[in-house]
Write an enzyme that holds these catalytic residues in place. Structure first.
Site, mmCIF file in Angstrom:
data_model
loop_
_atom_site.group_PDB
_atom_site.id
_atom_site.type_symbol
_atom_site.label_atom_id
_atom_site.label_comp_id
_atom_site.label_asym_id
_atom_site.label_seq_id
_atom_site.Cartn_x
_atom_site.Cartn_y
_atom_site.Cartn_z
ATOM 1 N N TYR A 157 0.727 -1.257 0.041
ATOM 2 C CA TYR A 157 0.025 0.038 -0.019
ATOM 3 C C TYR A 157 0.802 1.225 0.026
ATOM 4 C CZ TYR A 157 -3.229 3.549 1.339
ATOM 5 O OH TYR A 157 -4.036 4.881 1.672
ATOM 6 N N THR A 192 -13.359 5.927 7.763
ATOM 7 C CA THR A 192 -14.106 5.992 6.428
ATOM 8 C C THR A 192 -14.351 4.245 6.576
ATOM 9 O OG1 THR A 192 -12.365 5.824 5.100
ATOM 10 C CG2 THR A 192 -13.016 7.700 5.249
HETATM 11 P P1 NAP Z 1 -13.288 4.171 1.354
HETATM 12 O O1 NAP Z 1 -14.422 4.748 2.293
HETATM 13 O O2 NAP Z 1 -13.525 2.735 1.433
HETATM 14 O O3 NAP Z 1 -13.860 4.633 -0.056
HETATM 15 C C1 NAP Z 1 -13.190 4.275 -1.426
HETATM 16 C C2 NAP Z 1 -13.929 4.728 -2.473
HETATM 17 O O4 NAP Z 1 -13.230 4.098 -3.623
HETATM 18 C C3 NAP Z 1 -15.226 3.971 -2.676
HETATM 19 O O5 NAP Z 1 -16.151 4.983 -3.096
HETATM 20 C C4 NAP Z 1 -14.870 2.803 -3.405
HETATM 21 O O6 NAP Z 1 -16.294 2.652 -4.110
HETATM 22 C C5 NAP Z 1 -14.003 3.428 -4.563
HETATM 23 N N1 NAP Z 1 -13.242 2.508 -5.194
HETATM 24 C C6 NAP Z 1 -12.482 1.384 -4.563
HETATM 25 N N2 NAP Z 1 -12.167 0.895 -5.712
HETATM 26 C C7 NAP Z 1 -12.519 1.157 -6.863
HETATM 27 C C8 NAP Z 1 -12.240 1.124 -8.263
HETATM 28 N N3 NAP Z 1 -11.663 0.183 -8.788
HETATM 29 N N4 NAP Z 1 -12.803 1.697 -9.181
HETATM 30 C C9 NAP Z 1 -13.720 3.057 -8.685
HETATM 31 N N5 NAP Z 1 -13.829 3.114 -7.494
HETATM 32 C C10 NAP Z 1 -13.395 2.437 -6.309
HETATM 33 O O7 NAP Z 1 -11.907 4.808 1.559
HETATM 34 P P2 NAP Z 1 -11.507 6.299 1.768
HETATM 35 O O8 NAP Z 1 -10.752 6.523 2.939
HETATM 36 O O9 NAP Z 1 -12.545 7.159 1.546
HETATM 37 O O10 NAP Z 1 -10.498 6.153 0.749
HETATM 38 C C11 NAP Z 1 -10.295 7.248 -0.444
HETATM 39 C C12 NAP Z 1 -8.837 7.277 -0.863
HETATM 40 O O11 NAP Z 1 -8.254 7.964 0.455
HETATM 41 C C13 NAP Z 1 -8.120 6.262 -1.222
HETATM 42 O O12 NAP Z 1 -7.265 6.768 -1.993
HETATM 43 C C14 NAP Z 1 -7.246 5.833 0.115
HETATM 44 O O13 NAP Z 1 -6.096 5.257 -0.151
HETATM 45 C C15 NAP Z 1 -7.156 7.546 0.533
HETATM 46 N N6 NAP Z 1 -6.487 7.620 1.870
HETATM 47 C C16 NAP Z 1 -7.444 7.130 3.050
HETATM 48 C C17 NAP Z 1 -6.809 7.181 4.430
HETATM 49 C C18 NAP Z 1 -7.861 6.815 5.619
HETATM 50 O O14 NAP Z 1 -7.304 6.554 6.501
HETATM 51 N N7 NAP Z 1 -9.166 6.649 5.367
HETATM 52 C C19 NAP Z 1 -5.757 7.992 4.654
HETATM 53 C C20 NAP Z 1 -4.969 8.302 3.755
HETATM 54 C C21 NAP Z 1 -5.671 8.076 2.241
HETATM 55 P P3 NAP Z 1 -16.861 1.276 -4.753
HETATM 56 O O15 NAP Z 1 -16.370 0.122 -3.705
HETATM 57 O O16 NAP Z 1 -18.343 1.587 -5.022
HETATM 58 O O17 NAP Z 1 -15.986 1.189 -6.196
#
Ligand code: NAP
Length: 257
Positions: A157, A192
């Site tokens: 990751y 999230t």
């Molecule tokens: P989340 O709640 O799991 O949301 C992830 C989103 O990405 C969902 O809407 C999911 O929707 C979509 N997704 C996953 N695979 C996909 C694909 N192949 N094509 C299109 N959409 C896809 O997680 P989040 O925390 O909001 O994550 C969003 C971003 O923030 C990610 O890039 C993650 O790496 C980054 N991030 C998160 C954190 C944290 O602690 N939460 C920290 C740093 C960075 P579907 O399943 O409906 O496709």
């Protein structure tokens, strides 16, 4: 302030978490929004909520960013003015498991690389040429503190988020000489569905990640994106690195116990 009125903003991974919050934040600021993700029911529900809360025009497209042909078809077939995307938020992404890097399953390896790295390139490739033609646009890439620091169990990751950081820096050079802006917003712990996805639906394990501390909310990250997008047109915010107060480094998290 650079206004978002009459702007079109496209968010990938908009069915949940940070992407959904970003859609609502930009809609509240006056933009029309394209929301994309794979789960149609969740996406439709999120879009109804965003449109209901903000009164914005919202267009929904089911899209798996790992499918390059689908990406090209979906963007090429956007109706009329919706094709002219002003802000692209490359948010779709995930961590899968906590295995050592060398023991990552092929499914997890492909899932992370194909979504976080290749998916971002596919989508940017479909949108950026239009921005360059119009000499107007902003690409916001969701990075992570995992793009700065590696932590045990996060080898692959973290490698993908280091790649996002390199892509962010390189994309700015790719558009050098144009008015197009490129920003990375890189958060630490955000509550999230991220951990629920990482632990494949194990809610108890996921909740432990945020136990006895106050993580960032998806809205905090969306707010940072909105701030970057509303700077005057001559200002390019390269990166926003942000964590909650309870987190001081990748694994340095203060628990209130
Ligand atoms: P989340 O709640 O799991 O949301 C992830 C989103 O990405 C969902 O809407 C999911 O929707 C979509 N997704 C996953 N695979 C996909 C694909 N192949 N094509 C299109 N959409 C896809 O997680 P989040 O925390 O909001 O994550 C969003 C971003 O923030 C990610 O890039 C993650 O790496 C980054 N991030 C998160 C954190 C944290 O602690 N939460 C920290 C740093 C960075 P579907 O399943 O409906 O496709």
């Amino acid at each position: 302030m650079n206004t978002l009125n009459d702007s079109t903003v496209c968010v990938t991974g908009a069915s949940a978490g940070i992407g959904r919050a970003a859609a609502e934040a930009f809609a509240s600021a006056g933009a029309r929004i394209i929301m994309m993700a794979r789960r149609e029911d969740r996406l439709e529900r999120a879009a109804r909520d965003v449109a209901g809360a903000t009164g914005a025009d919202v267009l929904v497209r089911v899209l798996d960013v790992t499918d390059r042909d689908a990406v090209n078809t979906v963007f090429a077939s956007l109706p009329g003015a919706w094709k002219h995307i002003d802000v692209l938020i490359n948010n779709a992404g995930k961590a899968l498991g906590l295995a050592p890097g060398y023991a990552t399953t092929p499914e997890h390896l492909d899932g992370m690389l194909d979504t976080n790295v290749k998916g971002l390139v596919h989508v940017t490739g479909a949108v950026l040429p239009g921005m360059l033609e119009r000499n107007r646009g902003h690409v916001i890439n969701v990075g992570s503190t995992a793009g700065h620091w590696v932590y045990p169990g996060g080898t692959v990751y973290c490698a993908t988020k280091h790649a996002v950081r390199a892509l962010n820096e390189g994309l700015k050079m790719d558009v050098h000489g144009s008015a197009v802006r490129v920003t990375s917003v890189s958060p630490g712990l955000v509550e999230t569905e991220f951990s629920l996805v990482r632990f494949e639906g194990d809610r108890e394990k996921a909740e432990q990640v945020y136990a006895n501390m106050t993580p960032l909310r998806a809205e905090d990250v969306a707010d940072a994106m909105l701030w970057a997008a509303t700077r005057p047109p001559h200002v390019n915010i390269s990166e926003i690195l942000m964590m909650c107060v309870d987190q001081s480094h990748a694994t340095m998290v203060h628990r209130h116990v």
